[in-house]
Design a protein around this motif. Structure first.
Motif, PDB file in Angstrom:
ATOM      1  N   GLY A   1      -9.007 -46.882 -14.135  1.00  0.00           N
ATOM      2  CA  GLY A   1      -8.658 -47.901 -13.342  1.00  0.00           C
ATOM      3  C   GLY A   1      -7.696 -48.808 -13.543  1.00  0.00           C
ATOM      4  O   GLY A   1      -6.521 -48.519 -12.857  1.00  0.00           O
ATOM      5  N   ARG A   2      -6.628 -48.346 -14.610  1.00  0.00           N
ATOM      6  CA  ARG A   2      -5.907 -49.636 -15.157  1.00  0.00           C
ATOM      7  C   ARG A   2      -4.013 -48.158 -15.676  1.00  0.00           C
ATOM      8  O   ARG A   2      -3.327 -48.706 -16.644  1.00  0.00           O
ATOM      9  CB  ARG A   2      -6.438 -50.611 -15.820  1.00  0.00           C
ATOM     10  CG  ARG A   2      -7.089 -51.597 -15.497  1.00  0.00           C
ATOM     11  CD  ARG A   2      -6.370 -52.448 -14.610  1.00  0.00           C
ATOM     12  NE  ARG A   2      -7.694 -53.241 -13.820  1.00  0.00           N
ATOM     13  CZ  ARG A   2      -7.134 -54.105 -13.311  1.00  0.00           C
ATOM     14  NH1 ARG A   2      -5.699 -54.732 -12.162  1.00  0.00           N
ATOM     15  NH2 ARG A   2      -7.677 -54.711 -12.288  1.00  0.00           N
ATOM     16  N   SER A   3      -5.423 -47.084 -16.185  1.00  0.00           N
ATOM     17  CA  SER A   3      -4.358 -46.354 -16.983  1.00  0.00           C
ATOM     18  C   SER A   3      -3.086 -45.823 -15.593  1.00  0.00           C
ATOM     19  O   SER A   3      -3.081 -44.606 -15.188  1.00  0.00           O
ATOM     20  CB  SER A   3      -4.972 -45.273 -16.654  1.00  0.00           C
ATOM     21  OG  SER A   3      -5.625 -45.187 -18.444  1.00  0.00           O
ATOM     22  N   TYR A   4      -1.890 -46.244 -15.400  1.00  0.00           N
ATOM     23  CA  TYR A   4      -1.439 -46.864 -14.579  1.00  0.00           C
ATOM     24  C   TYR A   4       0.150 -45.420 -15.222  1.00  0.00           C
ATOM     25  O   TYR A   4       0.620 -44.651 -14.098  1.00  0.00           O
ATOM     26  CB  TYR A   4      -0.595 -48.066 -14.189  1.00  0.00           C
ATOM     27  CG  TYR A   4      -1.270 -48.410 -13.634  1.00  0.00           C
ATOM     28  CD1 TYR A   4      -2.068 -48.658 -13.116  1.00  0.00           C
ATOM     29  CD2 TYR A   4      -1.582 -49.665 -14.534  1.00  0.00           C
ATOM     30  CE1 TYR A   4      -2.737 -49.317 -12.075  1.00  0.00           C
ATOM     31  CE2 TYR A   4      -2.365 -50.814 -14.080  1.00  0.00           C
ATOM     32  CZ  TYR A   4      -2.833 -50.513 -12.846  1.00  0.00           C
ATOM     33  OH  TYR A   4      -4.463 -51.392 -12.328  1.00  0.00           O
ATOM     34  N   ALA A   5       0.058 -45.039 -16.597  1.00  0.00           N
ATOM     35  CA  ALA A   5       0.882 -44.302 -17.171  1.00  0.00           C
ATOM     36  C   ALA A   5       2.361 -44.449 -16.091  1.00  0.00           C
ATOM     37  O   ALA A   5       3.367 -43.641 -16.398  1.00  0.00           O
ATOM     38  CB  ALA A   5       0.502 -42.389 -16.664  1.00  0.00           C
TER      39      ALA A   5
ATOM     40  N   VAL B   1     -12.740 -51.218  -5.433  1.00  0.00           N
ATOM     41  CA  VAL B   1     -11.284 -50.688  -5.820  1.00  0.00           C
ATOM     42  C   VAL B   1      -9.991 -51.496  -5.436  1.00  0.00           C
ATOM     43  O   VAL B   1      -9.022 -51.451  -5.284  1.00  0.00           O
ATOM     44  CB  VAL B   1     -11.669 -49.357  -5.220  1.00  0.00           C
ATOM     45  CG1 VAL B   1     -10.392 -48.850  -5.674  1.00  0.00           C
ATOM     46  CG2 VAL B   1     -12.059 -48.071  -5.965  1.00  0.00           C
ATOM     47  N   TYR B   2     -10.292 -51.841  -4.353  1.00  0.00           N
ATOM     48  CA  TYR B   2      -9.183 -52.233  -2.990  1.00  0.00           C
ATOM     49  C   TYR B   2      -8.818 -53.614  -3.695  1.00  0.00           C
ATOM     50  O   TYR B   2      -7.278 -54.432  -4.067  1.00  0.00           O
ATOM     51  CB  TYR B   2      -9.447 -52.614  -1.834  1.00  0.00           C
ATOM     52  CG  TYR B   2      -8.773 -50.802  -1.393  1.00  0.00           C
ATOM     53  CD1 TYR B   2      -7.697 -50.720  -1.118  1.00  0.00           C
ATOM     54  CD2 TYR B   2     -10.249 -49.724  -0.731  1.00  0.00           C
ATOM     55  CE1 TYR B   2      -7.441 -49.073  -0.439  1.00  0.00           C
ATOM     56  CE2 TYR B   2      -9.661 -48.860  -0.853  1.00  0.00           C
ATOM     57  CZ  TYR B   2      -8.361 -48.165  -0.728  1.00  0.00           C
ATOM     58  OH  TYR B   2      -8.366 -46.751  -0.099  1.00  0.00           O
ATOM     59  N   LEU B   3     -10.243 -54.974  -3.654  1.00  0.00           N
ATOM     60  CA  LEU B   3     -10.019 -56.207  -3.877  1.00  0.00           C
ATOM     61  C   LEU B   3      -9.609 -56.454  -5.176  1.00  0.00           C
ATOM     62  O   LEU B   3      -8.504 -57.179  -5.484  1.00  0.00           O
ATOM     63  CB  LEU B   3     -11.200 -56.856  -3.451  1.00  0.00           C
ATOM     64  CG  LEU B   3     -11.202 -57.200  -1.674  1.00  0.00           C
ATOM     65  CD1 LEU B   3     -12.660 -58.285  -1.702  1.00  0.00           C
ATOM     66  CD2 LEU B   3     -10.322 -57.466  -1.012  1.00  0.00           C
ATOM     67  N   MET B   4      -9.516 -55.520  -6.244  1.00  0.00           N
ATOM     68  CA  MET B   4      -9.539 -56.181  -7.752  1.00  0.00           C
ATOM     69  C   MET B   4      -9.101 -55.561  -7.489  1.00  0.00           C
ATOM     70  O   MET B   4      -7.507 -55.985  -8.775  1.00  0.00           O
ATOM     71  CB  MET B   4     -11.290 -55.637  -8.241  1.00  0.00           C
ATOM     72  CG  MET B   4     -11.947 -56.558  -8.428  1.00  0.00           C
ATOM     73  SD  MET B   4     -13.525 -55.551  -9.597  1.00  0.00           S
ATOM     74  CE  MET B   4     -13.101 -55.601 -11.031  1.00  0.00           C
ATOM     75  N   GLY B   5      -8.280 -54.453  -7.290  1.00  0.00           N
ATOM     76  CA  GLY B   5      -6.761 -53.182  -7.611  1.00  0.00           C
ATOM     77  C   GLY B   5      -5.982 -54.795  -7.059  1.00  0.00           C
ATOM     78  O   GLY B   5      -5.139 -53.771  -7.722  1.00  0.00           O
TER      79      GLY B   5
ATOM     80  N   THR C   1       1.536 -49.595  -9.489  1.00  0.00           N
ATOM     81  CA  THR C   1      -0.415 -49.811  -9.274  1.00  0.00           C
ATOM     82  C   THR C   1      -1.168 -50.528  -8.275  1.00  0.00           C
ATOM     83  O   THR C   1      -0.046 -50.365  -7.349  1.00  0.00           O
ATOM     84  CB  THR C   1      -0.005 -51.334 -10.251  1.00  0.00           C
ATOM     85  OG1 THR C   1       0.555 -52.855  -9.618  1.00  0.00           O
ATOM     86  CG2 THR C   1       0.858 -51.551 -11.220  1.00  0.00           C
ATOM     87  N   GLY C   2      -2.554 -50.905  -8.220  1.00  0.00           N
ATOM     88  CA  GLY C   2      -2.956 -50.863  -6.829  1.00  0.00           C
ATOM     89  C   GLY C   2      -2.470 -51.825  -5.871  1.00  0.00           C
ATOM     90  O   GLY C   2      -1.962 -51.763  -4.682  1.00  0.00           O
ATOM     91  N   ALA C   3      -2.236 -53.105  -6.556  1.00  0.00           N
ATOM     92  CA  ALA C   3      -1.215 -54.468  -5.941  1.00  0.00           C
ATOM     93  C   ALA C   3       0.021 -53.716  -5.760  1.00  0.00           C
ATOM     94  O   ALA C   3       0.794 -54.664  -4.471  1.00  0.00           O
ATOM     95  CB  ALA C   3      -0.761 -55.071  -7.178  1.00  0.00           C
ATOM     96  N   GLN C   4       0.850 -53.048  -5.588  1.00  0.00           N
ATOM     97  CA  GLN C   4       1.702 -51.994  -5.482  1.00  0.00           C
ATOM     98  C   GLN C   4       1.525 -51.019  -4.228  1.00  0.00           C
ATOM     99  O   GLN C   4       2.421 -51.416  -3.343  1.00  0.00           O
ATOM    100  CB  GLN C   4       2.826 -51.780  -6.393  1.00  0.00           C
ATOM    101  CG  GLN C   4       3.028 -52.602  -6.980  1.00  0.00           C
ATOM    102  CD  GLN C   4       3.806 -52.158  -8.766  1.00  0.00           C
ATOM    103  OE1 GLN C   4       3.137 -51.167  -9.421  1.00  0.00           O
ATOM    104  NE2 GLN C   4       5.080 -52.816  -9.368  1.00  0.00           N
ATOM    105  N   LEU C   5       0.670 -50.561  -4.287  1.00  0.00           N
ATOM    106  CA  LEU C   5       0.480 -49.705  -3.067  1.00  0.00           C
ATOM    107  C   LEU C   5      -0.435 -49.540  -1.894  1.00  0.00           C
ATOM    108  O   LEU C   5      -0.432 -49.728  -1.072  1.00  0.00           O
ATOM    109  CB  LEU C   5      -0.349 -48.432  -3.588  1.00  0.00           C
ATOM    110  CG  LEU C   5       0.054 -47.647  -5.445  1.00  0.00           C
ATOM    111  CD1 LEU C   5      -0.398 -46.604  -5.779  1.00  0.00           C
ATOM    112  CD2 LEU C   5       1.905 -47.312  -4.495  1.00  0.00           C
TER     113      LEU C   5
END
Length: 210
Positions: A57-61, A204-208, A65-69
């Motif tokens: 979940g933190r391997s953004y390459a 996924v969403y809240l923690m993301g 990130t989730g916060a951006q999406l």
């Protein structure tokens, strides 16, 4: 010769043997046990997907990130749709207990509409992410995200197909014992998907976005 004739005559006089039962036996609570075993196997599938997302979940390459999406407003609306569908399914089960076929079908229809809205919003979210270049091939994070959320969405879609078929069966045969048993199984499946989605929304969403 006479013995042979007597043997054939005796065999003809015997009644025809039946090798099938007029009614198929169904052990009491057999379906419930089997369906619980199925749900446990589904738990293992989602546990593996959650574990995969937890690792990747933190391997953004270098990607988003989730916060951006993630659009939490959209996801919260989708969560409300699924939770409301669980409540309306509960109303359908109450009507089933009162043997009220029209009310049962009505609440099942409302449940299906909420479920359809949930799947529609999820497909919109997926299409938007892919359009923004954040498809499952972009990073390990997005691969794990699409696998987990997509698997849940497929379960809801299969549940909708099951719901439609069951409504047809109830409309044709009424709330017979078999249809009540099928309703009970679908109810367990639908509420199970609700519980899984709460985990997806939180993990996924809240923690993301934090």
């Amino acid at each position: 010769m006479s013995d042979t004739h007597t043997l054939h005559a005796g065999a003809a006089a015997l009644p025809a043997r039946e090798y099938h039962l007029a009614h198929e036996p169904h052990p009491e609570n057999g379906t419930a046990l089997g369906f619980w075993l199925y749900l446990m196997s589904d738990c293992l599938i989602f546990a593996a997907l959650f574990a995969t997302y937890g690792v990747l979940g933190r391997s953004y390459a270098g990607g988003p990130t989730g916060a951006q999406l993630f659009d939490l407003t959209l996801v919260a609306l989708n969560t409300a749709f699924l939770l409301m569908s669980s409540i309306t399914f509960g109303f359908a089960m109450l009507c089933k207990q009162r043997a009220n076929v029209p009310a049962t079908l009505g609440w099942l229809l409302v449940t299906g509409l909420f479920g359809l809205a949930f799947v529609g919003l999820e497909l919109y979210e997926f299409a938007h992410l892919i359009h923004e270049g954040a498809g499952p091939q972009r990073s390990a994070f997005l691969s794990a995200f699409f696998a987990l959320v997509g698997t849940h969405g497929l379960h809801v879609s299969f549940g909708l197909v099951w719901l439609v078929v069951l409504m047809i069966q109830i409309g044709k045969h009424g709330l017979i014992r078999e249809n009540k048993r099928r309703l009970m199984c679908l109810s367990m499946f639908w509420h199970f998907l609700d519980v899984v989605w709460i985990g997806v929304f939180t993990f996924v969403y809240l923690m993301g976005v934090l």
